[in-house]
Design a protein around this motif. Structure first.
Motif, short mmCIF file in Angstrom:
data_model
loop_
_atom_site.label_atom_id
_atom_site.label_comp_id
_atom_site.label_asym_id
_atom_site.label_seq_id
_atom_site.Cartn_x
_atom_site.Cartn_y
_atom_site.Cartn_z
N LEU A 49 39.45 35.65 44.22
CA LEU A 49 40.85 35.43 44.56
C LEU A 49 41.56 36.76 44.79
N ALA A 50 41.26 37.74 43.93
CA ALA A 50 41.87 39.06 44.08
C ALA A 50 41.44 39.72 45.39
N GLN A 51 40.18 39.51 45.79
CA GLN A 51 39.71 40.06 47.05
C GLN A 51 40.43 39.42 48.23
N TRP A 52 40.66 38.11 48.14
CA TRP A 52 41.41 37.43 49.21
C TRP A 52 42.83 37.98 49.30
N VAL A 53 43.47 38.19 48.16
CA VAL A 53 44.83 38.74 48.16
C VAL A 53 44.81 40.14 48.77
N LYS B 220 41.20 38.16 23.45
CA LYS B 220 41.26 38.56 24.85
C LYS B 220 41.32 37.35 25.78
N LEU B 221 40.63 36.27 25.41
CA LEU B 221 40.66 35.07 26.24
C LEU B 221 42.02 34.39 26.17
N GLU C 212 31.79 34.73 32.77
CA GLU C 212 31.29 35.32 34.01
C GLU C 212 31.73 34.51 35.23
N ARG C 213 31.65 33.17 35.10
CA ARG C 213 32.01 32.32 36.23
C ARG C 213 33.51 32.43 36.55
N THR C 214 34.33 32.36 35.50
CA THR C 214 35.77 32.45 35.73
C THR C 214 36.14 33.83 36.26
N ARG C 215 35.51 34.85 35.71
CA ARG C 215 35.78 36.20 36.18
C ARG C 215 35.42 36.34 37.66
N ALA C 216 34.31 35.77 38.07
CA ALA C 216 33.89 35.83 39.47
C ALA C 216 34.91 35.13 40.37
N GLU C 217 35.42 34.00 39.91
CA GLU C 217 36.41 33.26 40.70
C GLU C 217 37.71 34.05 40.84
N LEU D 3 41.96 40.03 35.06
CA LEU D 3 40.61 40.56 35.11
C LEU D 3 40.33 41.55 33.99
N ARG D 4 41.34 42.35 33.64
CA ARG D 4 41.12 43.30 32.55
C ARG D 4 40.87 42.59 31.23
N PHE D 5 41.61 41.50 30.99
CA PHE D 5 41.37 40.73 29.76
C PHE D 5 40.00 40.06 29.81
#
Length: 313
Positions: free
Chosen positions: A277-281, A208-209, A268-273, A180-182
């Motif tokens: 995932l991080a929220q689920w963890v 960064k990508l 933005e889309r990948t970051r949201a996904e 997420l930081r990247f």
């Protein structure tokens, strides 16, 4: 009827040593906190003392002394500054003495704990010996003790598996945080690029990508470990990093095919996904933490009942 008076006496002695160790351990923790507080205070007081001594030195000689003489109040100011320096020195000396005493107390507690270190293991071993004696003797308590033993084995395994899963979840969450930081950095560069950032923004974004892509593979590995540990706790999960990462981060950006706006949308889309995932963890980790505490409480109850059955009359 007591089966082994000698064993019961050893149990009492071991229990007393174990309770003393717990008491000394609390004393040591409290003393450590006191030492930390005194050291912090002493640091401030030593700084104040140094300032007071500098004030005295300035009045004893130098420009401040000259000015004080000219104003006719040198002796009065010098006397006051010396008095303040004496008070500051007394405070420093007092706190240094207090610190030395606290450090001596901490050393004494550590020495006593070193002697008492085996008390808990000894007590557990003696309880196990008595438990086996009662079971072999056909004592009425034997059946309950056997059931308690089986339940404790199951709970201990559950506690261990829950803790291992929780730790694996922490590792996965940290790995996702790196991704997420990247992605955050890439999004910022992409936003700038959309408004004409030029080659430098493009190069920074690409760097960064690429880093996010590499970090994503580490994150997937951590998620795989987390999923396996979760399976041991009865939770079935197959967390997967966004599939677009490899193609998008490497191929698309190297080939420079996609427009700046589309790149920004995909970031933005990948970051949201990844955030989802991080929220689920994180949520799963919170559940595991609560479950771990519940299991520990259940085990403590069983251990208390077992001790009641085995405690000398």
């Amino acid at each position: 009827m007591t089966l082994s008076p000698g064993l019961d006496e050893r149990l009492r002695e071991a229990a007393a040593r174990m309770h003393r160790a717990e008491h000394v351990r609390h004393l040591r923790e409290t003393t450590a906190q006191q030492i930390e507080g005194v050291r912090s205070t002493l640091e401030d007081l030593e700084f104040e003392l140094a300032q007071e001594e500098r004030d005295v030195a300035r009045l004893e000689g130098g420009l401040s002394a000259v000015l004080a003489r000219m104003l006719g109040n040198r002796e009065e100011r010098l006397e006051r500054e010396r008095a303040e320096a004496v008070v500051a020195r007394e405070r420093v000396d007092g706190h240094r003495a207090r610190l030395a005493q606290l450090e001596a107390d901490a050393a004494a507690a550590a020495a006593e704990l070193a002697v008492l270190d085996s008390a808990s293991r000894e007590y557990a071993q003696l309880l196990a010996q008595k438990e086996q004696q009662l079971i072999r003797s056909g004592d009425p308590r034997a059946r309950e003790l056997a059931d308690l033993g089986a339940a404790l084995d199951r709970l201990s395994a559950d506690v261990r598996e829950c803790e291992e899963a929780r730790q694996a979840g922490q590792g996965a969450h940290e790995a996702l945080g790196v991704v997420l930081r990247f992605l955050d950095s890439a999004r910022n560069a992409s936003t700038f690029d959309v408004f004409g950032g030029g080659l430098l923004a493009d190069a920074y974004e690409h760097d960064k990508l690429t880093s996010a892509d590499k970090a994503a593979w580490h994150a997937q590995r951590a998620l795989d470990v987390f999923a396996r540990e979760l399976a041991d706790t009865g939770i079935a999960a197959r967390p997967v990093m966004p599939k677009v990462d490899t193609r998008w981060f490497v191929d698309a950006f190297f080939d420079n095919i996609i427009s700046d706006v589309l790149k920004h949308q995909r970031i933005e889309r990948t970051r949201a996904e990844v955030k989802k995932l991080a929220q689920w963890v994180r949520d799963t980790g919170a559940y595991l933490k609560a479950r771990h505490a519940q299991l520990l409480a259940e085990r403590a109850q069983l251990l208390t009942r077992r001790e009641e059955l085995l405690r000398p009359a």
